[in-house]
Structures are given as structure tokens and as C-alpha cells.
Design a protein around this motif. Structure first.
Motif, PDB file in Angstrom:
ATOM      1  N   THR A  35       0.844  -1.198   0.000  1.00 21.55           N
ATOM      2  CA  THR A  35       0.000   0.000   0.000  1.00 21.55           C
ATOM      3  C   THR A  35       0.882   1.252   0.000  1.00 21.55           C
ATOM      4  O   THR A  35       2.046   1.202   0.389  1.00 21.55           O
ATOM      5  CB  THR A  35      -0.910   0.037   1.237  1.00 21.55           C
ATOM      6  N   GLY A  36       0.301   2.364  -0.428  1.00 23.36           N
ATOM      7  CA  GLY A  36       0.962   3.654  -0.315  1.00 23.36           C
ATOM      8  C   GLY A  36       1.802   4.102  -1.495  1.00 23.36           C
ATOM      9  O   GLY A  36       2.228   5.262  -1.547  1.00 23.36           O
ATOM     10  N   LEU A  38       2.804   5.588  -4.944  1.00 23.68           N
ATOM     11  CA  LEU A  38       2.156   6.564  -5.814  1.00 23.68           C
ATOM     12  C   LEU A  38       2.005   6.074  -7.244  1.00 23.68           C
ATOM     13  O   LEU A  38       1.259   6.666  -8.027  1.00 23.68           O
ATOM     14  CB  LEU A  38       2.946   7.886  -5.817  1.00 23.68           C
ATOM     15  N   GLN A 156      -2.604   7.821  -4.829  1.00 20.53           N
ATOM     16  CA  GLN A 156      -2.736   7.980  -3.385  1.00 20.53           C
ATOM     17  C   GLN A 156      -3.285   9.346  -2.983  1.00 20.53           C
ATOM     18  O   GLN A 156      -2.976  10.365  -3.616  1.00 20.53           O
ATOM     19  CB  GLN A 156      -1.361   7.804  -2.711  1.00 20.53           C
ATOM     20  N   CYS A 173       3.778   6.929   0.235  1.00 21.96           N
ATOM     21  CA  CYS A 173       3.153   7.730   1.290  1.00 21.96           C
ATOM     22  C   CYS A 173       2.761   6.824   2.446  1.00 21.96           C
ATOM     23  O   CYS A 173       2.075   5.810   2.258  1.00 21.96           O
ATOM     24  CB  CYS A 173       1.919   8.456   0.754  1.00 21.96           C
TER      25      CYS A 173
END
Length: 232
Positions: A35-36, A38, A156, A173
Motif C-alpha cells: 500500500t501507499g 504513488l 494515493q 506515502c
């Protein structure tokens, strides 16, 4: 668009950010369950840099960098400036002069969902940038946008104070309140990878370490000699 500049953004501790950044984007991305990230569109203008910092977010109009100038005032030591536009833009919205201003405030780098220019000068300054394009096309300073509001960059949503990690693999992120947990998960992944690395150095195959032979068989993959394959 709500044309505001938010001034009192909370940030994660710099020592925690620095520790997390040391693991690198790919490791932290995997540790957090992929996850996270970009996405693949933001590439470093110069290879070999690894940074982490608190996001100062900027929403600009295309071809207009007024709000980047407004955002500089809100930057602190250890921040990363993150810029997007209200609609797609490839203009060179950031260059050497803005980088000079950011460096004076201790900003660690820039992530921009648009273009950047003055590449040679940025390289000489050792100011790291991740951008979608490089473009000599300049901008105006005419239209109000926003600073330190939630923005969408790539895949994101980034909120001011979130932690931005960036290196040669891309940009990640991590929500500000998840930094401590992310450090624990990243360290666990590093330990796991080191055990695998040691095994691979002794000649063990990934097929055996990860139990992939059974998976291949379950997927119907058969092993045949060259002679057997040639007589089919």
C-alpha cells in the motif's frame, strides 16, 4: 477548490522518519501490504538519492506555480514538498530558484505531479526531485490554490504531515499515525530477507525455500526432458 493555506500541520518525529526512510521504498511498500505507492509515473531526476520527510501539500492550477511560493513559507526542516495540479499539467512548474528557497528551510526534496526544469542546476545543488516530466515550459503566478489540504497524487491521497519516502524505486506515502508500526513491519521484512539472502548464498533455490514446487504442480506445470518435449 477551497483556497486556503493551513499553517499548523502536525508532523511525525524526524528520528522516526529517518529510520523508516532507511529501509527504502520497496521494502516499506511490501511490509505495509503493498500500500501507499504513488505509482510508476514519478521518477527521480537524478539517481542515488533516498529521502524521507513530512509532506507539505500544494494544489495548483495548471501552468501556475503561485501556491508553490506560498507553500515555501510553511516548510520546516525535514519536510518534503508535494505538488499536484487541478488538472493534468506537464509545464516546468519548479526550478533552481524555488529549490534554493526550499533548501534554505531544510526541505529534503520535491515530489511533483507535473514538470520540473533546471535539471543541471538541481543536480549541482544536490536537491532531489521526483516528477512526471522534465520541461522547459515556464509558468505564471496568477491563480489561487491551496496549501496543506488533502491532495491526490498518482494513486494515493496525501494529507499534510503524512510521511513521504522516495528513492530510485519511486515514491511512497505512509500516514503519519502509522509510522511506528511501519518501522516494526519493515524491520521484520528486512530480517526475513536477510535469512533468505543467507540461504541463497549457500545455493538454496527460491523454488524450495518458498515452497514453489508444489505451487507449480498445482498449476499443472510439468517437467519434461528436451527429448520428451521434442516428440510431442
Amino acid at each position: 477548490m477551497d483556497t486556503v493555506v493551513v499553517t499548523d500541520v502536525p508532523r511525525a518525529p524526524l528520528d522516526a522518519i529517518d529510520r523508516l526512510a532507511g529501509y527504502g521504498v520497496a521494502t516499506v511498500h511490501e511490509a505495509l501490504g503493498r500500500t501507499g505507492f504513488l505509482g510508476p509515473g514519478h521518477r527521480p531526476t537524478h539517481l542515488g538519492r533516498r529521502i524521507g520527510g513530512s509532506a507539505v501539500t500544494v494544489l495548483c492550477w495548471p501552468g501556475d506555480n503561485l501556491m508553490i511560493h506560498a507553500a515555501v513559507e510553511q516548510c520546516r526542516d525535514g519536510d518534503v514538498l508535494v505538488v499536484t495540479t487541478a488538472s493534468p499539467c506537464t509545464d516546468g512548474m519548479f526550478g533552481e530558484l524555488l529549490a534554493t528557497s526550499l533548501q534554505a528551510r531544510g526541505v529534503r526534496g520535491l515530489v511533483i505531479d507535473a514538470g520540473v526544469r533546471d535539471i543541471a542546476e538541481l543536480h549541482e545543488m544536490a536537491f532531489p526531485v521526483w516528477s512526471r516530466v522534465v520541461s522547459a515550459q515556464g509558468t505564471v503566478k496568477s491563480t489561487a490554490g491551496a496549501v496543506n489540504v488533502p491532495i491526490v497524487v498518482g494513486t494515493q491521497t496525501i494529507r499534510a504531515g503524512d510521511v513521504i519516502l522516495a528513492d530510485d524505486d519511486g515514491v511512497l506515502c505512509v500516514p503519519r499515525d502509522e509510522v511506528a508500526g511501519a518501522i516494526e513491519l519493515a524491520q521484520a521484512r528486512v530480517d526475513k530477507e536477510e535469512a533468505a539472502r543467507a540461504a541463497f548464498r549457500t545455493g538454496q533455490l527460491g523454488l524450495d525455500r518458498y515452497g514453489l514446487r508444489d505451487k507449480l504442480a498445482a498449476l499443472g506445470v510439468r517437467y519434461m526432458t528436451a527429448a520428451e518435449y521434442g516428440t510431442r
